[in-house]
Structure formats: C-alpha cells, structure tokens
Design a protein around this motif. Structure first.
Motif, short mmCIF file in Angstrom:
data_model
loop_
_atom_site.label_atom_id
_atom_site.label_comp_id
_atom_site.label_asym_id
_atom_site.label_seq_id
_atom_site.Cartn_x
_atom_site.Cartn_y
_atom_site.Cartn_z
N SER A 86 -10.50 -2.16 -1.93
CA SER A 86 -9.10 -1.37 -1.48
C SER A 86 -8.05 -1.63 -2.53
CB SER A 86 -9.19 -2.50 0.01
OG SER A 86 -8.51 -3.94 -0.45
N LEU A 139 0.51 -1.53 0.00
CA LEU A 139 -0.46 0.14 0.34
C LEU A 139 0.67 1.62 0.05
CD1 LEU A 139 -2.68 1.18 0.17
CD2 LEU A 139 -2.47 0.65 2.55
N SER A 145 -11.32 3.34 -2.45
CA SER A 145 -11.63 2.66 -1.78
C SER A 145 -13.13 3.12 -1.79
CB SER A 145 -12.15 2.41 -0.27
OG SER A 145 -10.80 1.37 -0.21
N SER A 174 -5.59 4.68 -0.38
CA SER A 174 -6.70 3.71 0.35
C SER A 174 -8.62 4.39 0.21
CB SER A 174 -5.93 3.30 1.63
OG SER A 174 -6.71 2.40 1.84
#
Length: 312
Positions: free
Chosen positions: A55, A30, A49, A45
């Motif tokens: 995600s 990430l 999302s 994120s």
C-alpha cells in the motif's frame, strides 16, 4: 498532444507522489499523495498496491525508515531522523524502528542492515532517493552493469567522507610523485587529486552526452567534492539508465568538448568511466591506509551484502 506516459514512467510518478514532502511538514496522507499524482485516493491506492505489492502508506513508511537508518549511520541524531521520517514523537519512531529492524535506532552501526524486506525491490539508496531493482525476485542474477554503476557512486561518496577526516596536509600530501592515471587528466599524486578526478570525469562525460559546455570546475576540498558528488551522482546514474532504456549502447557521441572533436561509442564511454573509477577508488584506499585511515576493500559483494542485510 503529448505522448502517452509509459507504464514504467507512470509508476515512477506515483512513487514520487508517495515520497514527496518527507520532512514531516504535512501533506503525507493518502489523500495528499493521490492529489500530487492527480488521481483519486481509491485509484491511486489500487494502482500502487497492484504494481508494487505494498500500500502507499506502507511503502512510504518502510522507505523512510530505511532512510532514517542511513541518516543515523551517517551521524544524525535519533531525534532528527525521527522527525524527518514524519514521526510526531521520538518514542513512536523508536518503536517502529525496533519492530522493522529488530534493534533500536541507537544500536545502529555501519554494519547494520540498510534495507528492509520488500516485495518490489524499491528501497532508499543514497545519494539518490530511490533504488528500484528491476527484478528483485531474481536478486542473485541482478544486472551487473547496474550494480557497478550504483556501487561506484556509493563507494566514491564513502571515500570522500573518509577523506574529510584527514588533516589538510595529509589530504594533499604527495604519495606517488608523477603518478598519472590518464595523461590528459594530469598527475594524481594525492588523495585530493584522485578524488577530484573521480568526480570531474562524470561531470565532463555528462556534459558531453547532454551537449552542454565544459562545466565549471568546483572546489576540491572534501566538503566541496561531497556537494559536487551529490549533484553528479544521480545525473550519471540517470544517464546510464537512459542509454540502456533506449538500447543506445552502440550509438556514437560526437564530443565537442574535445579539441578537435572526437567520436565515441556510448557503451565504451560507460566502460571507460567504470574502469578508471574503480582504479582510482583503490588508489584512494592505498593513500588513506598510508595516512593511517582504515579502509574497507571496496568490494561490491560486501557492499551489496550490507545493503541487503547480510545476504547477496
């Protein structure tokens, strides 16, 4: 000062950051994704999302599994597909693949589902990296132009692959002496000639729309055509998509590659390419069958069902 990035373009940038470096060499967490998108992990994120319903990590894992399924159908080994999908062990890949598709990777066949369920219509689609459906919740009413353009590229690639299995003599055998689709393209009497013009027509029209010189003519053997097709396919898709986004279907193109130069309405250019590409693909199928090669119908309904795991 540069113009602000549109929401759609920014989403594509974020998706590119998610899927970059998919060869298992690192930089896929990430934090690395957020860094490529010039964002903090939290905001990166949250934005992904919100806009995709997945995600970043889940989206990446699913799309790379879809790519792995396609690679295996094309003849890749399970081991190679596993490491290209970023898995550190083949066993872990087999478990993840089985949970996602309902069967082990070794049981993948040409009729196996290619896409996994997604809340956003974002899928792996060869030869381009992603296919982002504009309204996946209304898939039965999807834009038929987009369907035709993507199907044409995918189907042409499949026919080139099928032709690669022919002996050289059969690949260049004259099936219909004097057969001509368009007079300015010359005779198209063999599998080689028809496939070459399928690829060449997009190379020429993209060059005209881009205002470039006449592109050099590459080789017409299956390997060379496959390479040319991988280059021009995404270019043609992006070109048609760009025309649609600008609402430029009625704009005129002055094609300086013609002698003398001619003027064409962009919408008619796309219709022209799709019309004769569909005709040529069926000609190739007839020739392949005559050479003893099994060929499907080339039906976009069947193709779409295959992409969606048996439902259209």
């Amino acid at each position: 000062m540069s113009e602000p990035t549109t929401g759609r373009d920014r989403l594509r940038e974020l998706l590119d950051a998610v899927l970059a470096d998919g060869d298992g060499s690192g930089g896929t967490g990430l934090a690395a994704m957020a860094d490529r998108a010039h964002s903090s992990p939290f905001h990166f994120s949250r934005r992904l999302s919100r806009d995709t319903g997945e995600s970043p990590v889940a989206l990446r894992r699913r799309v790379l599994l879809e790519r792995a399924a396609w690679q295996i159908r094309q003849g890749s080994s399970v081991t190679d597909a596993a490491f290209e999908a970023g898995y550190r062990s083949v066993e872990g890949f087999i478990r993840a693949f089985g949970r996602a598709f309902g069967h082990p990777p070794g049981a993948t066949t040409s009729g196996s589902p290619g896409w996994l369920p997604a809340p956003n219509g974002i899928h792996f689609h060869p030869p381009i990296h992603l296919w982002i459906e504009s309204r996946p919740e209304e898939r039965p009413a999807m834009d038929p132009l987009s369907l035709q353009v993507h199907h044409d590229i995918a189907d042409t690639g499949r026919l080139i692959e099928a032709a690669a299995g022919l002996p050289e003599e059969a690949y260049r055998r004259v099936h219909s002496p004097g057969q001509t689709v368009l007079s300015w393209d010359g005779p198209e009497e063999s599998v080689a000639a028809v496939l070459e013009n399928l690829v060449r027509s997009k190379e020429m029209w993209c060059a005209s729309i881009d205002g470039e010189d006449v592109p050099a003519r590459g080789g017409d053997d299956p390997a060379s055509l496959a390479g040319r097709h991988r280059e021009i396919g995404p270019h043609w898709i992006a070109t048609v998509d760009g025309i649609g986004r600008r609402g430029a279907w009625g704009d005129r193109l002055v094609d300086a590659l013609c002698d003398p130069p001619e003027s064409f309405v962009l919408g008619s250019v796309v219709a022209h390419v799709l019309t004769y590409a569909a005709h040529r693909r069926q000609l190739v199928r007839h020739m392949l069958r005559a050479a003893g090669v099994e060929a499907d119908h080339g039906d976009p309904i069947e193709w779409l069902q295959d992409r969606h795991g048996g439902t259209s």
